[in-house]
Design a protein around this motif. Sequence first.
Motif, PDB file in Angstrom:
ATOM      1  N   LEU A   1      -0.660  -3.286   6.614  1.00 53.31           N
ATOM      2  CA  LEU A   1       0.322  -3.458   7.678  1.00 53.31           C
ATOM      3  C   LEU A   1       1.380  -2.349   7.635  1.00 53.31           C
ATOM      4  O   LEU A   1       1.753  -1.799   8.674  1.00 53.31           O
ATOM      5  CB  LEU A   1       0.986  -4.834   7.552  1.00 53.31           C
ATOM      6  CG  LEU A   1       1.886  -5.274   8.676  1.00 53.31           C
ATOM      7  CD1 LEU A   1       1.087  -5.379   9.971  1.00 53.31           C
ATOM      8  CD2 LEU A   1       2.504  -6.618   8.337  1.00 53.31           C
ATOM      9  N   ALA A   2       1.839  -2.011   6.434  1.00 55.10           N
ATOM     10  CA  ALA A   2       2.857  -0.967   6.295  1.00 55.10           C
ATOM     11  C   ALA A   2       2.343   0.383   6.783  1.00 55.10           C
ATOM     12  O   ALA A   2       3.103   1.170   7.355  1.00 55.10           O
ATOM     13  CB  ALA A   2       3.313  -0.866   4.836  1.00 55.10           C
ATOM     14  N   ILE A   3       1.068   0.647   6.555  1.00 53.29           N
ATOM     15  CA  ILE A   3       0.511   1.935   6.982  1.00 53.29           C
ATOM     16  C   ILE A   3       0.112   1.905   8.453  1.00 53.29           C
ATOM     17  O   ILE A   3       0.517   2.764   9.235  1.00 53.29           O
ATOM     18  CB  ILE A   3      -0.692   2.334   6.098  1.00 53.29           C
ATOM     19  CG1 ILE A   3      -0.229   2.614   4.670  1.00 53.29           C
ATOM     20  CG2 ILE A   3      -1.408   3.557   6.674  1.00 53.29           C
ATOM     21  CD1 ILE A   3      -1.349   2.863   3.695  1.00 53.29           C
ATOM     22  N   ALA A   4      -0.677   0.913   8.840  1.00 54.13           N
ATOM     23  CA  ALA A   4      -1.249   0.894  10.193  1.00 54.13           C
ATOM     24  C   ALA A   4      -0.236   0.567  11.279  1.00 54.13           C
ATOM     25  O   ALA A   4      -0.386   1.031  12.410  1.00 54.13           O
ATOM     26  CB  ALA A   4      -2.404  -0.098  10.262  1.00 54.13           C
ATOM     27  N   ALA A   5       0.795  -0.193  10.970  1.00 55.12           N
ATOM     28  CA  ALA A   5       1.760  -0.581  12.002  1.00 55.12           C
ATOM     29  C   ALA A   5       3.105   0.111  11.846  1.00 55.12           C
ATOM     30  O   ALA A   5       3.664   0.622  12.820  1.00 55.12           O
ATOM     31  CB  ALA A   5       1.949  -2.092  11.986  1.00 55.12           C
ATOM     32  N   ASN A   6       3.627   0.137  10.632  1.00 54.32           N
ATOM     33  CA  ASN A   6       4.977   0.671  10.440  1.00 54.32           C
ATOM     34  C   ASN A   6       5.055   2.182  10.606  1.00 54.32           C
ATOM     35  O   ASN A   6       6.046   2.689  11.126  1.00 54.32           O
ATOM     36  CB  ASN A   6       5.520   0.284   9.066  1.00 54.32           C
ATOM     37  CG  ASN A   6       5.797  -1.192   8.956  1.00 54.32           C
ATOM     38  OD1 ASN A   6       5.555  -1.963   9.871  1.00 54.32           O
ATOM     39  ND2 ASN A   6       6.292  -1.599   7.811  1.00 54.32           N
ATOM     40  N   ILE A   7       4.039   2.900  10.159  1.00 54.77           N
ATOM     41  CA  ILE A   7       4.084   4.368  10.272  1.00 54.77           C
ATOM     42  C   ILE A   7       4.090   4.814  11.735  1.00 54.77           C
ATOM     43  O   ILE A   7       4.953   5.600  12.126  1.00 54.77           O
ATOM     44  CB  ILE A   7       2.949   5.028   9.458  1.00 54.77           C
ATOM     45  CG1 ILE A   7       3.263   4.902   7.967  1.00 54.77           C
ATOM     46  CG2 ILE A   7       2.767   6.496   9.846  1.00 54.77           C
ATOM     47  CD1 ILE A   7       2.186   5.419   7.053  1.00 54.77           C
ATOM     48  N   PRO A   8       3.171   4.330  12.585  1.00 53.97           N
ATOM     49  CA  PRO A   8       3.259   4.737  13.996  1.00 53.97           C
ATOM     50  C   PRO A   8       4.568   4.306  14.659  1.00 53.97           C
ATOM     51  O   PRO A   8       5.128   5.043  15.475  1.00 53.97           O
ATOM     52  CB  PRO A   8       2.054   4.057  14.649  1.00 53.97           C
ATOM     53  CG  PRO A   8       1.089   3.868  13.544  1.00 53.97           C
ATOM     54  CD  PRO A   8       1.925   3.583  12.337  1.00 53.97           C
TER      55      PRO A   8
ATOM     56  N   GLY B   1      -7.147  -4.105  -8.823  1.00 55.52           N
ATOM     57  CA  GLY B   1      -6.774  -5.506  -8.980  1.00 55.52           C
ATOM     58  C   GLY B   1      -5.517  -5.944  -8.260  1.00 55.52           C
ATOM     59  O   GLY B   1      -4.914  -6.942  -8.633  1.00 55.52           O
ATOM     60  N   VAL B   2      -5.118  -5.239  -7.227  1.00 53.49           N
ATOM     61  CA  VAL B   2      -3.962  -5.651  -6.444  1.00 53.49           C
ATOM     62  C   VAL B   2      -4.352  -6.882  -5.631  1.00 53.49           C
ATOM     63  O   VAL B   2      -5.460  -6.962  -5.103  1.00 53.49           O
ATOM     64  CB  VAL B   2      -3.490  -4.497  -5.527  1.00 53.49           C
ATOM     65  CG1 VAL B   2      -2.382  -4.936  -4.599  1.00 53.49           C
ATOM     66  CG2 VAL B   2      -3.042  -3.316  -6.366  1.00 53.49           C
ATOM     67  N   SER B   3      -3.448  -7.841  -5.529  1.00 56.02           N
ATOM     68  CA  SER B   3      -3.746  -9.088  -4.825  1.00 56.02           C
ATOM     69  C   SER B   3      -4.061  -8.830  -3.350  1.00 56.02           C
ATOM     70  O   SER B   3      -3.672  -7.807  -2.783  1.00 56.02           O
ATOM     71  CB  SER B   3      -2.568 -10.055  -4.930  1.00 56.02           C
ATOM     72  OG  SER B   3      -1.497  -9.609  -4.124  1.00 56.02           O
ATOM     73  N   PHE B   4      -4.733  -9.794  -2.742  1.00 60.09           N
ATOM     74  CA  PHE B   4      -5.083  -9.673  -1.334  1.00 60.09           C
ATOM     75  C   PHE B   4      -3.822  -9.584  -0.478  1.00 60.09           C
ATOM     76  O   PHE B   4      -3.763  -8.790   0.471  1.00 60.09           O
ATOM     77  CB  PHE B   4      -5.933 -10.858  -0.882  1.00 60.09           C
ATOM     78  CG  PHE B   4      -6.183 -10.856   0.602  1.00 60.09           C
ATOM     79  CD1 PHE B   4      -7.103  -9.988   1.153  1.00 60.09           C
ATOM     80  CD2 PHE B   4      -5.465 -11.693   1.439  1.00 60.09           C
ATOM     81  CE1 PHE B   4      -7.320  -9.961   2.533  1.00 60.09           C
ATOM     82  CE2 PHE B   4      -5.667 -11.675   2.807  1.00 60.09           C
ATOM     83  CZ  PHE B   4      -6.594 -10.813   3.357  1.00 60.09           C
ATOM     84  N   ALA B   5      -2.816 -10.375  -0.806  1.00 61.85           N
ATOM     85  CA  ALA B   5      -1.576 -10.366  -0.017  1.00 61.85           C
ATOM     86  C   ALA B   5      -0.926  -8.984  -0.047  1.00 61.85           C
ATOM     87  O   ALA B   5      -0.505  -8.467   0.987  1.00 61.85           O
ATOM     88  CB  ALA B   5      -0.611 -11.425  -0.544  1.00 61.85           C
ATOM     89  N   ALA B   6      -0.837  -8.389  -1.221  1.00 61.53           N
ATOM     90  CA  ALA B   6      -0.232  -7.061  -1.329  1.00 61.53           C
ATOM     91  C   ALA B   6      -1.086  -6.017  -0.613  1.00 61.53           C
ATOM     92  O   ALA B   6      -0.554  -5.107   0.031  1.00 61.53           O
ATOM     93  CB  ALA B   6      -0.041  -6.682  -2.787  1.00 61.53           C
ATOM     94  N   SER B   7      -2.405  -6.140  -0.706  1.00 60.59           N
ATOM     95  CA  SER B   7      -3.296  -5.200  -0.012  1.00 60.59           C
ATOM     96  C   SER B   7      -3.116  -5.303   1.495  1.00 60.59           C
ATOM     97  O   SER B   7      -3.042  -4.292   2.194  1.00 60.59           O
ATOM     98  CB  SER B   7      -4.754  -5.485  -0.368  1.00 60.59           C
ATOM     99  OG  SER B   7      -4.970  -5.337  -1.735  1.00 60.59           O
ATOM    100  N   PHE B   8      -3.032  -6.530   1.993  1.00 55.65           N
ATOM    101  CA  PHE B   8      -2.838  -6.740   3.425  1.00 55.65           C
ATOM    102  C   PHE B   8      -1.494  -6.173   3.874  1.00 55.65           C
ATOM    103  O   PHE B   8      -1.400  -5.545   4.929  1.00 55.65           O
ATOM    104  CB  PHE B   8      -2.927  -8.228   3.771  1.00 55.65           C
ATOM    105  CG  PHE B   8      -2.671  -8.498   5.218  1.00 55.65           C
ATOM    106  CD1 PHE B   8      -3.625  -8.215   6.171  1.00 55.65           C
ATOM    107  CD2 PHE B   8      -1.448  -9.010   5.626  1.00 55.65           C
ATOM    108  CE1 PHE B   8      -3.379  -8.442   7.517  1.00 55.65           C
ATOM    109  CE2 PHE B   8      -1.191  -9.237   6.963  1.00 55.65           C
ATOM    110  CZ  PHE B   8      -2.156  -8.955   7.913  1.00 55.65           C
ATOM    111  N   LEU B   9      -0.466  -6.387   3.072  1.00 46.45           N
ATOM    112  CA  LEU B   9       0.850  -5.871   3.436  1.00 46.45           C
ATOM    113  C   LEU B   9       0.886  -4.350   3.412  1.00 46.45           C
ATOM    114  O   LEU B   9       1.583  -3.729   4.219  1.00 46.45           O
ATOM    115  CB  LEU B   9       1.915  -6.472   2.519  1.00 46.45           C
ATOM    116  CG  LEU B   9       2.150  -7.972   2.738  1.00 46.45           C
ATOM    117  CD1 LEU B   9       3.071  -8.530   1.679  1.00 46.45           C
ATOM    118  CD2 LEU B   9       2.678  -8.247   4.130  1.00 46.45           C
ATOM    119  N   LEU B  10       0.123  -3.735   2.509  1.00 43.60           N
ATOM    120  CA  LEU B  10       0.029  -2.268   2.522  1.00 43.60           C
ATOM    121  C   LEU B  10      -0.689  -1.808   3.788  1.00 43.60           C
ATOM    122  O   LEU B  10      -0.283  -0.824   4.415  1.00 43.60           O
ATOM    123  CB  LEU B  10      -0.682  -1.734   1.282  1.00 43.60           C
ATOM    124  CG  LEU B  10      -0.854  -0.220   1.235  1.00 43.60           C
ATOM    125  CD1 LEU B  10       0.499   0.487   1.256  1.00 43.60           C
ATOM    126  CD2 LEU B  10      -1.626   0.206   0.014  1.00 43.60           C
TER     127      LEU B  10
END
Length: 131
Positions: free
Chosen positions: A51-58, A40-49
């Motif tokens: 982004l945090a994984i796919a963009a910030n980690i690399p 039940g995590v909101s769409f905004a939080a899911s999208f930000l996660l």
Amino acid sequence: MTNDTSLGTRLKAELTKDFTVSVVAVLMALLTIYPLYRIGVSFAASFLLLLAIAANIPHAYEQYWPISYSGGAAVVWTISAALITSGVLIGAYQLALSFVESPYAGIIAYFVTGVVQYGIAALFMRVYQTS
């Protein structure tokens, strides 16, 4: 100022330099969508996660991590970083949710996660360079 290599060669080298980390990070980000939806995590939080994984980690790996891994070690490093990122973001989201509304909680959690991601990478780089 001249450069001996062509633009295409430099672009290919830049795009494939940390290719394993980038691909695994995107796959890990996609794998987090369903569990977040189920809890039940909101769409905004899911999208930000995502982004945090796919963009910030690399980006953190390329800019701050002092050791360059290849093959299996890069995969393990990326999976570990994605799991830590997920835990930090979900924990920060749940904590922020008790103080603010859902969209703001996701934004706060994303920024907290970014600080933790880059902080750990910068700290490791500093320790690695001094030892």
